[in-house]
Design a protein around this motif. Structure first.
Motif, PDB file in Angstrom:
ATOM      1  N   LEU A   1       0.854  -1.186   0.000  1.00  0.00           N
ATOM      2  CA  LEU A   1       0.000   0.000   0.000  1.00  0.00           C
ATOM      3  C   LEU A   1       0.889   1.234   0.000  1.00  0.00           C
ATOM      4  N   GLY A   2       1.017   1.842  -1.132  1.00  0.00           N
ATOM      5  CA  GLY A   2       1.856   3.031  -1.265  1.00  0.00           C
ATOM      6  C   GLY A   2       2.802   2.880  -2.439  1.00  0.00           C
ATOM      7  N   SER A   3       2.924   3.936  -3.208  1.00  0.00           N
ATOM      8  CA  SER A   3       3.837   3.943  -4.347  1.00  0.00           C
ATOM      9  C   SER A   3       4.371   5.361  -4.519  1.00  0.00           C
ATOM     10  N   GLN A   4       5.308   5.507  -5.406  1.00  0.00           N
ATOM     11  CA  GLN A   4       5.917   6.812  -5.660  1.00  0.00           C
ATOM     12  C   GLN A   4       5.996   7.024  -7.163  1.00  0.00           C
ATOM     13  N   VAL A   5       5.444   8.122  -7.636  1.00  0.00           N
ATOM     14  CA  VAL A   5       5.530   8.480  -9.048  1.00  0.00           C
ATOM     15  C   VAL A   5       6.691   9.451  -9.219  1.00  0.00           C
ATOM     16  N   ILE A   6       7.571   9.132 -10.150  1.00  0.00           N
ATOM     17  CA  ILE A   6       8.731   9.989 -10.384  1.00  0.00           C
ATOM     18  C   ILE A   6       8.737  10.462 -11.828  1.00  0.00           C
ATOM     19  N   ARG A   7       9.490  11.508 -12.050  1.00  0.00           N
ATOM     20  CA  ARG A   7       9.631  12.092 -13.378  1.00  0.00           C
ATOM     21  C   ARG A   7      11.109  12.102 -13.731  1.00  0.00           C
ATOM     22  N   PHE A   8      11.427  11.576 -14.903  1.00  0.00           N
ATOM     23  CA  PHE A   8      12.804  11.615 -15.370  1.00  0.00           C
ATOM     24  C   PHE A   8      13.081  12.953 -16.038  1.00  0.00           C
ATOM     25  N   PRO A   9      14.334  13.430 -15.968  1.00  0.00           N
ATOM     26  CA  PRO A   9      14.658  14.728 -16.557  1.00  0.00           C
ATOM     27  C   PRO A   9      14.526  14.715 -18.079  1.00  0.00           C
ATOM     28  N   ASP A  10      14.356  15.927 -18.637  1.00  0.00           N
ATOM     29  CA  ASP A  10      14.220  16.091 -20.084  1.00  0.00           C
ATOM     30  C   ASP A  10      15.563  16.047 -20.807  1.00  0.00           C
ATOM     31  N   GLN A  11      16.651  16.128 -20.061  1.00  0.00           N
ATOM     32  CA  GLN A  11      17.990  16.139 -20.662  1.00  0.00           C
ATOM     33  C   GLN A  11      18.778  14.932 -20.141  1.00  0.00           C
ATOM     34  N   TYR A  12      19.636  14.409 -20.991  1.00  0.00           N
ATOM     35  CA  TYR A  12      20.513  13.326 -20.589  1.00  0.00           C
ATOM     36  C   TYR A  12      21.627  13.861 -19.692  1.00  0.00           C
ATOM     37  N   THR A  13      22.060  13.031 -18.765  1.00  0.00           N
ATOM     38  CA  THR A  13      23.176  13.381 -17.893  1.00  0.00           C
ATOM     39  C   THR A  13      24.475  13.050 -18.627  1.00  0.00           C
ATOM     40  N   ALA A  14      25.406  13.958 -18.572  1.00  0.00           N
ATOM     41  CA  ALA A  14      26.699  13.737 -19.220  1.00  0.00           C
ATOM     42  C   ALA A  14      27.716  13.302 -18.176  1.00  0.00           C
ATOM     43  N   GLY A  15      28.662  12.495 -18.567  1.00  0.00           N
ATOM     44  CA  GLY A  15      29.725  12.068 -17.664  1.00  0.00           C
ATOM     45  C   GLY A  15      29.261  11.010 -16.692  1.00  0.00           C
ATOM     46  N   ARG A  16      29.975  10.914 -15.577  1.00  0.00           N
ATOM     47  CA  ARG A  16      29.649   9.915 -14.542  1.00  0.00           C
ATOM     48  C   ARG A  16      28.509  10.408 -13.678  1.00  0.00           C
ATOM     49  N   PHE A  17      27.859   9.487 -13.027  1.00  0.00           N
ATOM     50  CA  PHE A  17      26.713   9.840 -12.182  1.00  0.00           C
ATOM     51  C   PHE A  17      27.190  10.230 -10.842  1.00  0.00           C
TER      52      PHE A  17
END
Length: 179
Positions: free
Chosen positions: A163-179
C-alpha cells in the motif's frame, strides 16, 4: 492374511493420510490472512543517460539511475505458516512503443527470524534500469512500488503489492559524464 508388509503398507497409508490432512489444515488456517502492509517510498536522485546498447537492434538506449528511501514494517505478515518473504521494487511506465513496461530494480529475501522492519536510506538500485529505446528521457509517469511473495510452509503463493507507491519524473535532458 495380515502379513508384515500389508500391515506396514496400512501404517504408511494412514500416516500419509494424516500428514495430508494436517497440511491442508495448515493451509486453511492462514488462507484468509491479509498480506497488505503500508509502504513509504521516496526518491532522491533521478537521472537518465543515453548509452550504447550492444545487445539490441538499436544503437543507443536509455539507462536510468535512481536512489530511493524505503520504510515498511512486515512483521504482521509472519505467522507460523510463513517461511520467508521475497520482496522486489518495480518500476512501471508507459512509452510510445508499449503501454506497459515493468522493470525490477531491487530485491531482498527476508527469512523468518530476520529483521522485518525495513528502513533503507539513499539506496541504489540493485539492477540496471534499461529502457530498450528512448522511453525514460522526459517520462513523467514512472511508478515505483514494492511488491512481495509470501512463501508459506503449505498453501498458495500470494503476490502482493504494498500500500503506497511513488511516481517519479525523469529529466528532459541526458546526464553527461559519470553519475
Amino acid at each position: 492374511m495380515n502379513s508384515f508388509t500389508s500391515r506396514l503398507n496400512s501404517l504408511f497409508a494412514f500416516t500419509l493420510s494424516v500428514m495430508a490432512a494436517l497440511t491442508f489444515g495448515c493451509f486453511l488456517s492462514t488462507v484468509l490472512n491479509d498480506h497488505l502492509r503500508p509502504v513509504q517510498l521516496s526518491v532522491g536522485k533521478v537521472s537518465v543517460k543515453n548509452v550504447p546498447d550492444y545487445s539490441a537492434d538499436r544503437d543507443r538506449s536509455d539507462l536510468g539511475f535512481i536512489t530511493f528511501d524505503l520504510f515498511t514494517d512486515l512483521s504482521p505478515l509472519y505467522n507460523w505458516n510463513v517461511k520467508m518473504l521475497f520482496l522486489y521494487l518495480t518500476a512501471e511506465y508507459k512509452t510510445k512503443d508499449h503501454d506497459l513496461n515493468q522493470v525490477v530494480l531491487w530485491d531482498k529475501i527476508v527469512k523468518r527470524g530476520e529483521n522485518t522492519i525495513l528502513d533503507f536510506r539513499k539506496t541504489n538500485t540493485k539492477y540496471y534500469f534499461w529502457d530498450y529505446g528512448n522511453g525514460l528521457k522526459g517520462n513523467e509517469n514512472v511508478t515505483l512500488s514494492l511488491r512481495w511473495n509470501v512463501i508459506p510452509n503449505a498453501g498458495t503463493l500470494p503476490n502482493v503489492k504494498g500500500l503506497g507507491s511513488q511516481v517519479i519524473r525523469f529529466p528532459d535532458q541526458y546526464t553527461a559524464g559519470r553519475f
